[in-house]
Design a protein around this motif. Structure first.
Motif, PDB file in Angstrom:
ATOM      1  N   UNK A 159       0.830  -1.205   0.000  1.00 35.68           N
ATOM      2  CA  UNK A 159       0.000   0.000   0.000  1.00 35.68           C
ATOM      3  C   UNK A 159       0.863   1.253   0.000  1.00 35.68           C
ATOM      4  N   UNK A 160       1.930   1.235   0.799  1.00 33.62           N
ATOM      5  CA  UNK A 160       2.845   2.377   0.834  1.00 33.62           C
ATOM      6  C   UNK A 160       3.523   2.599  -0.498  1.00 33.62           C
ATOM      7  N   UNK A 161       3.944   1.512  -1.140  1.00 35.59           N
ATOM      8  CA  UNK A 161       4.568   1.643  -2.459  1.00 35.59           C
ATOM      9  C   UNK A 161       3.560   2.192  -3.463  1.00 35.59           C
ATOM     10  N   UNK A 162       2.300   1.764  -3.371  1.00 37.67           N
ATOM     11  CA  UNK A 162       1.264   2.283  -4.273  1.00 37.67           C
ATOM     12  C   UNK A 162       1.069   3.784  -4.079  1.00 37.67           C
ATOM     13  N   UNK A 163       1.118   4.252  -2.833  1.00 39.53           N
ATOM     14  CA  UNK A 163       1.000   5.699  -2.591  1.00 39.53           C
ATOM     15  C   UNK A 163       2.204   6.440  -3.151  1.00 39.53           C
ATOM     16  N   UNK A 164       3.397   5.868  -3.022  1.00 39.32           N
ATOM     17  CA  UNK A 164       4.577   6.522  -3.582  1.00 39.32           C
ATOM     18  C   UNK A 164       4.519   6.567  -5.106  1.00 39.32           C
ATOM     19  N   UNK A 165       3.935   5.553  -5.733  1.00 43.14           N
ATOM     20  CA  UNK A 165       3.821   5.542  -7.190  1.00 43.14           C
ATOM     21  C   UNK A 165       2.845   6.596  -7.695  1.00 43.14           C
ATOM     22  N   UNK A 166       1.981   7.090  -6.822  1.00 45.74           N
ATOM     23  CA  UNK A 166       1.036   8.136  -7.211  1.00 45.74           C
ATOM     24  C   UNK A 166       1.593   9.534  -6.950  1.00 45.74           C
ATOM     25  N   UNK A 167       2.795   9.613  -6.418  1.00 43.12           N
ATOM     26  CA  UNK A 167       3.420  10.901  -6.137  1.00 43.12           C
ATOM     27  C   UNK A 167       4.364  11.212  -7.291  1.00 43.12           C
ATOM     28  N   UNK A 168       4.098  12.325  -7.976  1.00 46.95           N
ATOM     29  CA  UNK A 168       4.819  12.645  -9.208  1.00 46.95           C
ATOM     30  C   UNK A 168       6.314  12.838  -9.000  1.00 46.95           C
ATOM     31  N   UNK A 169       6.709  13.588  -8.000  1.00 45.67           N
ATOM     32  CA  UNK A 169       8.132  13.859  -7.819  1.00 45.67           C
ATOM     33  C   UNK A 169       8.913  12.627  -7.374  1.00 45.67           C
ATOM     34  N   UNK A 170       8.269  11.697  -6.644  1.00 45.36           N
ATOM     35  CA  UNK A 170       8.935  10.452  -6.243  1.00 45.36           C
ATOM     36  C   UNK A 170       9.184   9.584  -7.474  1.00 45.36           C
ATOM     37  N   UNK A 171       8.188   9.527  -8.389  1.00 45.95           N
ATOM     38  CA  UNK A 171       8.343   8.755  -9.615  1.00 45.95           C
ATOM     39  C   UNK A 171       9.445   9.359 -10.477  1.00 45.95           C
ATOM     40  N   UNK A 172       9.523  10.709 -10.540  1.00 44.48           N
ATOM     41  CA  UNK A 172      10.576  11.379 -11.318  1.00 44.48           C
ATOM     42  C   UNK A 172      11.954  11.058 -10.755  1.00 44.48           C
ATOM     43  N   UNK A 173      12.088  11.104  -9.419  1.00 46.73           N
ATOM     44  CA  UNK A 173      13.373  10.785  -8.783  1.00 46.73           C
ATOM     45  C   UNK A 173      13.728   9.321  -9.037  1.00 46.73           C
TER      46      UNK A 173
END
Length: 180
Positions: A159-173
């Motif tokens: 679930x935490x990884x899914x929330x991080x995948x929905x965060x644009x700047x985390x995906x960019x990094x």
């Protein structure tokens, strides 16, 4: 008197015979290695009759003795560090996702609380499944809740990884790190 030059463990002391103390008389029917019992047909009298309850604990098919609530709570706590670590990871990831979204935090907070309720339901389902499979079908005793806590921790980490995948700047990094 024994010789005083011998070690103490090898000395023997002879006790003079004492009046009134002697070897008890043996019965005629005495045989070495055979227990003596009363005459055959003698009725045994006991102060309290022995009553055997075939439904008590220890009998085949008897219900297991009930354990106190503290034993059950201690059993549920074993392995709790897995769920706690998963919940902490999910909370941090949710916090990054919620703050990055900006605006009101009421909706993300409701999502987090509902996610924790789903994790608690998954924990209860894993415990129920463990009871049916391990205890009732296989006849094994569960001494902890580590398996259910581990299943819950994996769910919360996912679930935490899914929330991080929905965060644009985390995906960019993440894309920047994996491409370089």
């Amino acid at each position: 008197m024994a010789d005083q030059t011998q070690p103490w463990a090898e000395r023997t002391v002879e006790v003079p015979p004492q009046p009134g103390v002697g070897v008890p008389q043996q019965r005629d029917a005495f045989r070495r290695g055979v227990a003596s019992v009363g005459p055959s047909g003698a009725k045994r009298t006991e102060p309290f009759p022995v009553v055997q309850d075939p439904t008590g604990p220890g009998w085949p098919g008897a219900p297991a003795p009930r354990r106190p609530l503290s034993w059950h709570i201690a059993q549920l706590r074993r392995g709790g560090q897995w769920s706690a670590a998963g919940a902490l990871f999910a909370f941090v990831c949710w916090g990054i996702w919620a703050i990055s979204g900006g605006g009101n935090l009421a909706a993300p907070l409701l999502i987090f609380v509902l996610s924790l309720l789903v994790a608690a339901g998954l924990f209860a389902l894993a415990r129920l499944l463990g009871r049916v499979v391990l205890e009732q079908r296989l006849g094994r005793v569960r001494r902890s809740a580590r398996g259910a806590h581990l299943v819950t921790a994996v769910f919360l980490a996912g679930l935490g990884v899914a929330w991080l995948q929905q965060t644009e700047w985390v995906v960019s990094v993440w894309n920047w790190i994996t491409n370089n």
